[in-house]
Design a protein around this motif. Sequence first.
Motif, PDB file in Angstrom:
ATOM      1  N   CYS A 308     -18.639  17.237  40.850  1.00 23.17           N
ATOM      2  CA  CYS A 308     -17.766  17.268  42.020  1.00 23.17           C
ATOM      3  C   CYS A 308     -17.972  15.986  42.815  1.00 23.17           C
ATOM      4  N   TYR A 309     -16.893  15.303  43.125  1.00 27.47           N
ATOM      5  CA  TYR A 309     -16.968  14.007  43.790  1.00 27.47           C
ATOM      6  C   TYR A 309     -16.796  14.154  45.299  1.00 27.47           C
ATOM      7  N   SER A 310     -17.356  13.211  46.012  1.00 29.91           N
ATOM      8  CA  SER A 310     -17.216  13.210  47.468  1.00 29.91           C
ATOM      9  C   SER A 310     -15.888  12.579  47.862  1.00 29.91           C
ATOM     10  N   VAL A 311     -15.495  12.823  49.106  1.00 30.77           N
ATOM     11  CA  VAL A 311     -14.286  12.212  49.643  1.00 30.77           C
ATOM     12  C   VAL A 311     -14.404  10.685  49.582  1.00 30.77           C
ATOM     13  N   GLY A 312     -15.577  10.167  49.895  1.00 29.45           N
ATOM     14  CA  GLY A 312     -15.787   8.724  49.855  1.00 29.45           C
ATOM     15  C   GLY A 312     -15.649   8.139  48.463  1.00 29.45           C
ATOM     16  N   GLU A 313     -16.192   8.845  47.465  1.00 29.37           N
ATOM     17  CA  GLU A 313     -16.085   8.363  46.087  1.00 29.37           C
ATOM     18  C   GLU A 313     -14.624   8.321  45.635  1.00 29.37           C
ATOM     19  N   MET A 314     -13.854   9.331  45.988  1.00 29.10           N
ATOM     20  CA  MET A 314     -12.454   9.358  45.583  1.00 29.10           C
ATOM     21  C   MET A 314     -11.649   8.293  46.307  1.00 29.10           C
ATOM     22  N   GLU A 315     -11.947   8.065  47.569  1.00 21.23           N
ATOM     23  CA  GLU A 315     -11.264   6.996  48.312  1.00 21.23           C
ATOM     24  C   GLU A 315     -11.492   5.648  47.644  1.00 21.23           C
ATOM     25  N   GLU A 316     -12.732   5.400  47.248  1.00 23.21           N
ATOM     26  CA  GLU A 316     -13.063   4.107  46.616  1.00 23.21           C
ATOM     27  C   GLU A 316     -12.326   3.946  45.300  1.00 23.21           C
ATOM     28  N   ILE A 317     -12.296   4.993  44.484  1.00 24.31           N
ATOM     29  CA  ILE A 317     -11.634   4.915  43.179  1.00 24.31           C
ATOM     30  C   ILE A 317     -10.140   4.666  43.343  1.00 24.31           C
ATOM     31  N   LEU A 318      -9.488   5.457  44.184  1.00 26.64           N
ATOM     32  CA  LEU A 318      -8.036   5.334  44.343  1.00 26.64           C
ATOM     33  C   LEU A 318      -7.657   3.986  44.954  1.00 26.64           C
ATOM     34  N   THR A 319      -8.425   3.533  45.917  1.00 27.43           N
ATOM     35  CA  THR A 319      -8.137   2.232  46.534  1.00 27.43           C
ATOM     36  C   THR A 319      -8.281   1.106  45.513  1.00 27.43           C
ATOM     37  N   SER A 320      -9.333   1.188  44.711  1.00 30.60           N
ATOM     38  CA  SER A 320      -9.572   0.136  43.719  1.00 30.60           C
ATOM     39  C   SER A 320      -8.497   0.114  42.639  1.00 30.60           C
ATOM     40  N   GLU A 321      -7.815   1.239  42.427  1.00 30.75           N
ATOM     41  CA  GLU A 321      -6.751   1.294  41.418  1.00 30.75           C
ATOM     42  C   GLU A 321      -5.365   1.068  42.008  1.00 30.75           C
ATOM     43  N   GLY A 322      -5.323   0.601  43.262  1.00 28.48           N
ATOM     44  CA  GLY A 322      -4.058   0.162  43.826  1.00 28.48           C
ATOM     45  C   GLY A 322      -3.309   1.168  44.673  1.00 28.48           C
ATOM     46  N   PHE A 323      -3.950   2.258  45.054  1.00 24.31           N
ATOM     47  CA  PHE A 323      -3.300   3.222  45.942  1.00 24.31           C
ATOM     48  C   PHE A 323      -3.687   2.927  47.391  1.00 24.31           C
ATOM     49  N   LYS A 324      -2.798   3.249  48.298  1.00 23.34           N
ATOM     50  CA  LYS A 324      -3.040   3.033  49.724  1.00 23.34           C
ATOM     51  C   LYS A 324      -2.778   4.329  50.494  1.00 23.34           C
ATOM     52  N   ASN A 325      -3.032   4.271  51.803  1.00 24.47           N
ATOM     53  CA  ASN A 325      -2.832   5.436  52.674  1.00 24.47           C
ATOM     54  C   ASN A 325      -3.537   6.676  52.118  1.00 24.47           C
ATOM     55  N   ILE A 326      -4.792   6.527  51.788  1.00 24.05           N
ATOM     56  CA  ILE A 326      -5.566   7.641  51.239  1.00 24.05           C
ATOM     57  C   ILE A 326      -5.777   8.691  52.326  1.00 24.05           C
ATOM     58  N   ARG A 327      -5.436   9.937  52.008  1.00 24.34           N
ATOM     59  CA  ARG A 327      -5.539  11.018  52.978  1.00 24.34           C
ATOM     60  C   ARG A 327      -6.282  12.209  52.359  1.00 24.34           C
ATOM     61  N   TYR A 328      -7.020  12.907  53.219  1.00 21.64           N
ATOM     62  CA  TYR A 328      -7.755  14.112  52.812  1.00 21.64           C
ATOM     63  C   TYR A 328      -7.252  15.288  53.629  1.00 21.64           C
ATOM     64  N   LYS A 329      -7.033  16.448  52.962  1.00 21.16           N
ATOM     65  CA  LYS A 329      -6.573  17.622  53.691  1.00 21.16           C
ATOM     66  C   LYS A 329      -7.102  18.890  53.026  1.00 21.16           C
ATOM     67  N   PRO A 330      -7.777  19.764  53.774  1.00 17.18           N
ATOM     68  CA  PRO A 330      -8.217  21.048  53.213  1.00 17.18           C
ATOM     69  C   PRO A 330      -7.018  21.921  52.856  1.00 17.18           C
ATOM     70  N   THR A 331      -7.182  22.765  51.854  1.00 12.65           N
ATOM     71  CA  THR A 331      -6.119  23.698  51.481  1.00 12.65           C
ATOM     72  C   THR A 331      -6.574  25.138  51.734  1.00 12.65           C
ATOM     73  N   ILE A 332      -7.350  25.706  50.831  1.00 17.22           N
ATOM     74  CA  ILE A 332      -7.829  27.067  50.989  1.00 17.22           C
ATOM     75  C   ILE A 332      -9.283  27.137  50.539  1.00 17.22           C
ATOM     76  N   TRP A 333     -10.087  27.885  51.275  1.00 17.66           N
ATOM     77  CA  TRP A 333     -11.526  28.018  51.083  1.00 17.66           C
ATOM     78  C   TRP A 333     -12.155  26.633  50.962  1.00 17.66           C
ATOM     79  N   ASN A 334     -12.812  26.308  49.815  1.00 21.01           N
ATOM     80  CA  ASN A 334     -13.485  25.015  49.706  1.00 21.01           C
ATOM     81  C   ASN A 334     -12.674  24.012  48.890  1.00 21.01           C
ATOM     82  N   ARG A 335     -11.385  24.282  48.703  1.00 21.16           N
ATOM     83  CA  ARG A 335     -10.518  23.346  47.997  1.00 21.16           C
ATOM     84  C   ARG A 335      -9.827  22.424  48.994  1.00 21.16           C
ATOM     85  N   SER A 336      -9.402  21.264  48.467  1.00 17.57           N
ATOM     86  CA  SER A 336      -8.745  20.275  49.320  1.00 17.57           C
ATOM     87  C   SER A 336      -7.932  19.338  48.443  1.00 17.57           C
TER      88      SER A 336
END
Length: 343
Positions: A308-336
């Motif tokens: 399971c990856y952290s929010v920070g790890e996913m931000e770094e990966i997506l940014t490095s692959e050319g994505f911008k406006n990285i956003r995090y949002k909870p959905t239900i229980w411990n999913r997001s």
Amino acid sequence: MSTRAPKLPFTYGPDDLIRQRDSIYTTDLLVVAIGHLDFFSRIGESPSNIVAIRNKFQIKDRPADVMLTLFKSMGLIELKKDIYHLTDVARDYLTTKSPQSLVPYFSTLTERAEVSKMLEVLRTGKPAGWSHKKGEELVLAMENDEFAERFTSGMDSRGSYFAPGLTSAFDFSKFRSVLDIAGGSGKYAITIKEKFPGIRAGLLEKSPVDKVVRRMLKKKGLSSFIEVYEGDMFQSEFPIGFDIHLYSHVIHDWDIDEIRILAGKSRESLNPGGMIMIHDTHLDKDKRGPLSVAEYSVLVMFATPGKCYSVGEMEEILTSEGFKNIRYKPTIWNRSIITGIKD
């Protein structure tokens, strides 16, 4: 005289039941650390950084990260200036020289087969596989028709609980199309289509899972509801023409190099301004929790090449692959969900 049953102090709900399933290997890892590695006694005597811990206990990077994250989330260790120290609870109950030591009690479980296999995973860094008695990784097991159908049905069951949380947390009406990559039974694509009927929904799955999905859709009378594409997400070209690429409970099964490949392929094939969406369990940036995610990460680490990856790890990966406006949002229980826009 009243015949009413006494009120229970706590009643399990779906979150608790799922956590029981997802945390199944947590205690095995704790037993390994206590009974095989004497982890807490040795860290108590010599607080260390992660590199020293890997060397001292002869464990690989990925399982070391999962183990330390779990123990931080359990409140057994704490990180101070990159050095891991014991908390009072660990010092009092999990070190051999403490008068209150529970080490001998935990050590009675060291001969369990799952504990021995967990130690091997720590040492080698290689997953035990979904069915470790067969020694097969999940990706190989899924090539067996019988296993693929059973596993896909299991993920469909999980999706029945989590998919409505996804569609409640995110407004898909602003997009024209969504491709559910490695989407198993198609539960998420179906749920999105049901709530947002104007959206075009597709599913990419490898054989034989795609056949399982087509049978399941036919049984439900949904054969024309979503488009099913056969293909390996690593080997095949992604279908073009989609605004969103959804990865639901997929990314945690893979190591960072594979995740970068998937993110890169999504960026190449998404429509201009398209979105990548990672729906999963995510650790906080400091990897101190949530505990339920740290527990689930042990199962993922044990059975697959991922964690399971952290929010920070996913931000770094997506940014490095050319994505911008990285956003995090909870959905239900411990999913997001973590989303990024194609630059």
